[in-house]
Scaffold this motif. Sequence first.
Motif, PDB file in Angstrom:
ATOM      1  N   GLU A  10     110.605  43.036  -5.239  1.00  0.00           N
ATOM      2  CA  GLU A  10     112.284  43.657  -4.941  1.00  0.00           C
ATOM      3  C   GLU A  10     112.502  43.739  -3.840  1.00  0.00           C
ATOM      4  O   GLU A  10     113.264  44.073  -2.985  1.00  0.00           O
ATOM      5  N   ILE A  11     112.116  44.925  -3.279  1.00  0.00           N
ATOM      6  CA  ILE A  11     112.359  45.481  -1.897  1.00  0.00           C
ATOM      7  C   ILE A  11     111.799  44.320  -0.678  1.00  0.00           C
ATOM      8  O   ILE A  11     113.100  44.366  -0.217  1.00  0.00           O
ATOM      9  N   THR A  12     111.196  43.541  -0.700  1.00  0.00           N
ATOM     10  CA  THR A  12     110.718  42.295   0.378  1.00  0.00           C
ATOM     11  C   THR A  12     111.673  41.337  -0.017  1.00  0.00           C
ATOM     12  O   THR A  12     112.098  40.683   1.192  1.00  0.00           O
ATOM     13  N   VAL A  13     112.184  41.158  -1.570  1.00  0.00           N
ATOM     14  CA  VAL A  13     113.443  39.992  -1.940  1.00  0.00           C
ATOM     15  C   VAL A  13     114.850  40.317  -0.705  1.00  0.00           C
ATOM     16  O   VAL A  13     115.323  39.740  -0.430  1.00  0.00           O
ATOM     17  N   TRP A  14     114.845  42.046  -0.643  1.00  0.00           N
ATOM     18  CA  TRP A  14     116.318  42.395  -0.634  1.00  0.00           C
ATOM     19  C   TRP A  14     116.254  41.990   1.348  1.00  0.00           C
ATOM     20  O   TRP A  14     116.923  42.227   1.966  1.00  0.00           O
ATOM     21  N   ILE A  15     114.402  42.505   1.716  1.00  0.00           N
ATOM     22  CA  ILE A  15     114.656  42.350   2.905  1.00  0.00           C
ATOM     23  C   ILE A  15     114.906  40.582   3.338  1.00  0.00           C
ATOM     24  O   ILE A  15     115.300  40.632   4.704  1.00  0.00           O
ATOM     25  N   GLU A  16     114.300  40.469   2.710  1.00  0.00           N
ATOM     26  CA  GLU A  16     114.445  38.685   2.903  1.00  0.00           C
ATOM     27  C   GLU A  16     115.443  37.758   2.669  1.00  0.00           C
ATOM     28  O   GLU A  16     115.510  36.687   3.420  1.00  0.00           O
ATOM     29  N   GLN A  17     116.631  38.696   1.622  1.00  0.00           N
ATOM     30  CA  GLN A  17     117.727  38.143   1.608  1.00  0.00           C
ATOM     31  C   GLN A  17     118.820  38.188   2.699  1.00  0.00           C
ATOM     32  O   GLN A  17     119.921  38.044   3.406  1.00  0.00           O
ATOM     33  N   GLY A  18     118.435  39.562   3.966  1.00  0.00           N
ATOM     34  CA  GLY A  18     118.997  39.420   4.686  1.00  0.00           C
ATOM     35  C   GLY A  18     119.827  40.901   4.397  1.00  0.00           C
ATOM     36  O   GLY A  18     120.753  41.791   4.923  1.00  0.00           O
ATOM     37  N   TRP A  19     119.756  41.138   3.007  1.00  0.00           N
ATOM     38  CA  TRP A  19     120.573  42.530   2.162  1.00  0.00           C
ATOM     39  C   TRP A  19     120.073  43.860   3.108  1.00  0.00           C
ATOM     40  O   TRP A  19     120.838  44.668   3.129  1.00  0.00           O
ATOM     41  N   LEU A  20     118.304  43.800   3.467  1.00  0.00           N
ATOM     42  CA  LEU A  20     118.272  45.122   4.212  1.00  0.00           C
ATOM     43  C   LEU A  20     117.374  45.068   5.444  1.00  0.00           C
ATOM     44  O   LEU A  20     116.469  44.083   5.269  1.00  0.00           O
ATOM     45  N   GLU A  21     117.968  45.797   6.257  1.00  0.00           N
ATOM     46  CA  GLU A  21     117.060  45.901   7.297  1.00  0.00           C
ATOM     47  C   GLU A  21     116.007  46.686   7.530  1.00  0.00           C
ATOM     48  O   GLU A  21     116.417  47.780   6.780  1.00  0.00           O
ATOM     49  N   ALA A  22     115.099  46.215   7.969  1.00  0.00           N
ATOM     50  CA  ALA A  22     113.789  46.278   7.984  1.00  0.00           C
ATOM     51  C   ALA A  22     113.104  46.325   9.221  1.00  0.00           C
ATOM     52  O   ALA A  22     113.503  45.103   9.653  1.00  0.00           O
ATOM     53  N   VAL A  23     112.193  47.095  10.112  1.00  0.00           N
ATOM     54  CA  VAL A  23     111.266  46.664  10.770  1.00  0.00           C
ATOM     55  C   VAL A  23     110.129  47.268  10.146  1.00  0.00           C
ATOM     56  O   VAL A  23     109.050  47.883   9.432  1.00  0.00           O
ATOM     57  N   ARG A  24     109.436  45.347  10.325  1.00  0.00           N
ATOM     58  CA  ARG A  24     107.521  45.230   9.803  1.00  0.00           C
ATOM     59  C   ARG A  24     106.222  46.045  10.290  1.00  0.00           C
ATOM     60  O   ARG A  24     106.637  46.003  12.127  1.00  0.00           O
ATOM     61  N   GLU A  25     105.884  47.111  10.255  1.00  0.00           N
ATOM     62  CA  GLU A  25     104.716  47.798  10.922  1.00  0.00           C
ATOM     63  C   GLU A  25     102.977  46.308  10.337  1.00  0.00           C
ATOM     64  O   GLU A  25     102.839  46.949   9.758  1.00  0.00           O
ATOM     65  N   ASP A  26     103.183  45.916  11.766  1.00  0.00           N
ATOM     66  CA  ASP A  26     102.435  45.493  11.782  1.00  0.00           C
ATOM     67  C   ASP A  26     101.275  45.792  11.865  1.00  0.00           C
ATOM     68  O   ASP A  26      99.691  45.047  11.200  1.00  0.00           O
ATOM     69  N   ALA A  27     100.265  47.140  12.111  1.00  0.00           N
ATOM     70  CA  ALA A  27      99.417  47.812  11.879  1.00  0.00           C
ATOM     71  C   ALA A  27      98.786  48.607  10.195  1.00  0.00           C
ATOM     72  O   ALA A  27      97.905  48.343   9.492  1.00  0.00           O
ATOM     73  N   ALA A  28      99.903  48.207   9.873  1.00  0.00           N
ATOM     74  CA  ALA A  28      99.755  48.563   8.399  1.00  0.00           C
ATOM     75  C   ALA A  28      99.508  47.321   7.372  1.00  0.00           C
ATOM     76  O   ALA A  28      99.962  45.945   7.430  1.00  0.00           O
ATOM     77  N   ARG A  29      98.093  47.635   6.694  1.00  0.00           N
ATOM     78  CA  ARG A  29      97.948  46.664   5.347  1.00  0.00           C
ATOM     79  C   ARG A  29      97.997  47.169   4.557  1.00  0.00           C
ATOM     80  O   ARG A  29      97.409  48.840   4.117  1.00  0.00           O
TER      81      ARG A  29
END
Length: 92
Positions: free
Chosen positions: A31-50
């Motif tokens: 659900e949080i990912t949807v908010w990010i993808e919709q542009g509702w929530l600004e976020a910075v992806r942490e590339d090293a994280a899996r």
Amino acid sequence: MHCGAVSLAQAAQRVRAGVSLAAAMHVRKSEITVWIEQGWLEAVREDAARPTSYKISPEALQRCLRGHLPDLQKRNIRSANILAVFQLLTHD
């Protein structure tokens, strides 16, 4: 309340402590990912994280909660959960 349940105040405190926003809002991580993808929530992806992890500032979360309240409610996000997290962010 069942054993292991978290109160709204405790959920809001988890946001401050850096615990998963999804857990604090009582939603799935997707659900949080949807908010990010919709542009509702600004976020910075942490590339090293899996698996994929995002860094979200309190200000970005405030803008999301303030600017997209009707959208979040349409997605069945409980108003009480939104309010608890928003109050924590605005009453430092």
